[in-house]
Scaffold this active site. Structure first.
Site, PDB file in Angstrom:
ATOM      1  N   GLU A 194      -3.890   1.363 -14.812  1.00 35.90           N
ATOM      2  CA  GLU A 194      -3.911   0.242 -15.753  1.00 35.90           C
ATOM      3  C   GLU A 194      -5.300  -0.243 -16.134  1.00 35.90           C
ATOM      4  O   GLU A 194      -5.706  -1.368 -15.788  1.00 35.90           O
ATOM      5  CB  GLU A 194      -3.097  -0.920 -15.173  1.00 35.90           C
ATOM      6  CG  GLU A 194      -1.664  -0.538 -14.894  1.00 35.90           C
ATOM      7  CD  GLU A 194      -0.780  -1.730 -14.550  1.00 35.90           C
ATOM      8  OE1 GLU A 194      -1.322  -2.776 -14.171  1.00 35.90           O
ATOM      9  OE2 GLU A 194       0.442  -1.597 -14.663  1.00 35.90           O
ATOM     10  N   GLU A 363       5.470   3.462 -13.414  1.00 36.43           N
ATOM     11  CA  GLU A 363       5.927   2.181 -12.864  1.00 36.43           C
ATOM     12  C   GLU A 363       6.921   1.515 -13.803  1.00 36.43           C
ATOM     13  O   GLU A 363       6.730   1.531 -15.023  1.00 36.43           O
ATOM     14  CB  GLU A 363       4.772   1.171 -12.720  1.00 36.43           C
ATOM     15  CG  GLU A 363       3.924   1.343 -11.509  1.00 36.43           C
ATOM     16  CD  GLU A 363       2.818   0.293 -11.434  1.00 36.43           C
ATOM     17  OE1 GLU A 363       3.043  -0.871 -11.819  1.00 36.43           O
ATOM     18  OE2 GLU A 363       1.717   0.662 -10.981  1.00 36.43           O
TER      19      GLU A 363
HETATM   20  C1  GCO Z   1       0.188  -3.808 -11.746  1.00 31.08           C
HETATM   21  C2  GCO Z   1       0.207  -2.698 -10.772  1.00 31.08           C
HETATM   22  C3  GCO Z   1       1.127  -2.878  -9.641  1.00 31.08           C
HETATM   23  C4  GCO Z   1       1.922  -4.161  -9.619  1.00 31.08           C
HETATM   24  C5  GCO Z   1       3.190  -4.054 -10.402  1.00 31.08           C
HETATM   25  C6  GCO Z   1       4.026  -5.316 -10.375  1.00 31.08           C
HETATM   26  O1  GCO Z   1       0.795  -3.684 -12.805  1.00 31.08           O
HETATM   27  O2  GCO Z   1      -0.411  -4.836 -11.483  1.00 31.08           O
HETATM   28  O3  GCO Z   1       0.063  -1.401 -11.169  1.00 31.08           O
HETATM   29  O4  GCO Z   1       0.218  -2.810  -8.610  1.00 31.08           O
HETATM   30  O5  GCO Z   1       2.223  -4.508  -8.331  1.00 31.08           O
HETATM   31  O6  GCO Z   1       2.896  -3.758 -11.724  1.00 31.08           O
HETATM   32  O7  GCO Z   1       3.399  -6.363 -11.037  1.00 31.08           O
END
Ligand code: GCO
Length: 445
Positions: A194, A363
């Site tokens: 991200e 994710e």
């Molecule tokens: C993010 C990450 C994860 C988070 C998930 C839930 O998006 O911050 O990749 O580590 O834990 O997305 O918010």
């Protein structure tokens, strides 16, 4: 006075023009399905589709000392502490993966374990990661390794982290070392998790380390993260050309909150460009935020999609700074505050498709301690995914965030994303009903 009037008229005209352009190019409101008419049990997936779950080192391993643990103390946040004590319990946790029946597992390597001080390498830690990889493979679970998931050594942060271009070399060197040890068994790699969340949360909103609030710095970090990704990509591909190397991109959609507002429309376009478009441009053209990054062009073998929600933009953007999210009347708010919007999963896939590489869902999930929303959340998103694949989109996997409850960054332990509930006192893991559901879906698909 005439200058002021003319200038105001000019600014009003520009806003009007941009509003008109964005108004013409978008539907209002954004697509919403009538879920009462949809049978979310009707899903089908290709034979070789990978079902998985995802975690990240700092969120599960425990007892870490890095930029994040420093930030927790400096900002007085809840501390990650022992987290899920996964560093000592990984074998038991892999039993949880086997119990679910997944064929893929996304996890990350913690750089601060391998190089706690600059130039001081801990070979044992790398050997533990290597043992993890062996164990996954023995269980017929494909390891998907993320090299940077928000955390890095404090010494590197102190030198400016991604804000300083000169620091990229040390990052590439760390990635190479990990790759040299694991790439004989690991075929699929995520360089950075991200990039936009990392840059904006750390440098605009200040919720993540290093807790800065500067637009100038944010844009610089965005460019450097892109450059770092590209250099890692080039270097690892040179070592093993058939390795699959990608990135995990959080695609958040921005939609105008109010139909008639001349602010909401251009703002949603601008944010979506900054969050998603500028990044995609970097990969397709080797240009990002008005800067040439030629190494970045075509630097992906696949693209990872992290999808959670859309953001309704409007004058209340100040609320966004406090992480409060508006929602449409027909939407349900998740525990994090943002709405459940499965329709956007399709839009996010459509946004990434022009990159012309396969998509891995790296994710998708929801914070839901009572597990009342997660089953529906899961079913809707998998239905949308199944439809997208039927319509020809090349999506190869789905990794649910997350295997178990863990340390949710600035939110600490309050947000529970796990298919397994974790009792952080006893470290006991218990499968939730949504976990049962996911297990059934995996076995019948
Ligand atoms: C993010 C990450 C994860 C988070 C998930 C839930 O998006 O911050 O990749 O580590 O834990 O997305 O918010």
């Amino acid at each position: 006075m005439w200058v002021t009037i003319l200038l105001s008229a000019f600014i009003a005209f520009v806003i009007f023009k941009i509003t008109l352009i964005s108004y013409r190019r978008r539907r209002y409101p954004e697509p919403h399905y009538d879920w009462s008419q949809i049978n979310t049990d009707e899903i089908s997936f290709p034979q070789d589709f990978h079902w998985g779950t995802a975690t990240a080192a700092h969120q599960v391993e425990g007892s870490l000392s890095n930029n994040w643990s420093t930030h927790e103390v400096v900002k007085g946040l809840e501390q990650s502490g022992f987290a899920c004590d996964h560093w000592n319990r990984w074998e038991e946790d892999y039993n949880l993966l086997s119990e679910l029946g997944v064929s893929s597992y996304r996890c990350s390597i913690e750089w601060s374990r391998l190089e706690p001080e600059q130039g001081v390498w801990k070979e044992e830690a790398l050997q533990t990661y290597s043992a993890m990889v062996d164990d996954l493979i023995a269980r017929k679970i494909r390891p998907v390794i993320t090299l940077h998931h928000f955390s890095h050594p404090q010494w590197w942060e102190a030198k400016g982290g991604f804000a300083d271009k000169d620091n990229i070399a040390a990052f590439v060197h760390y990635c190479e070392r990990v790759f040299d040890t694991l790439s004989d068994r690991v075929d699929i790699w995520v360089t950075i998790n991200e990039p936009t969340v990392f840059s904006s949360m750390g440098y605009s909103l200040g919720f993540f380390p290093p807790g800065r609030r500067s637009l100038r710095l944010t844009l610089r970090v965005m460019r450097h993260v892109m450059l770092a990704h590209a250099r890692v990509y080039r270097s690892l591909k040179a070592k093993r050309p058939d390795a699959q190397i990608g990135i995990a991109k959080n695609v958040t959609l921005f939609d105008p909150r109010n139909r008639w507002s001349p602010i909401d429309w251009p703002l949603s376009r601008l944010l979506e460009w900054l969050w998603n478009g500028a990044w995609r441009n970097g990969i397709t053209n080797g240009r990002m935020l008005f800067t040439a990054i030629p190494e970045a062009k075509d630097s992906l073998d696949f693209v990872g999609l992290n999808y959670y929600t859309h953001v309704l933009t409007g004058l209340s953007i100040g609320a966004l700074r406090r992480l409060e999210f508006p929602k449409r009347d027909q939407e349900v708010a998740t525990e994090f505050g943002y709405p459940m919007y499965a329709e956007g999963f399709r839009r996010a896939i459509e946004f990434l498709a022009p990159l012309g590489v396969p998509i891995e869902i790296t994710e998708n999930g929801v914070a839901d301690a009572a597990d009342t929303l997660r089953p529906e959340h899961l079913k809707r998103h998998l239905w949308v995914l199944s439809e997208a694949i039927k319509d020809g989109y090349d999506v190869r996997s789905y990794h649910h965030w997350s295997l178990m409850d863990n340390f949710e960054w600035a939110e600490g332990y309050s947000m529970r994303f796990g298919l397994y509930h974790v009792d952080f006192e006893t470290q006991e893991r218990t499968l939730r009903s949504s976990g049962e559901l996911y297990k059934e879906i995996i076995s019948s698909n």
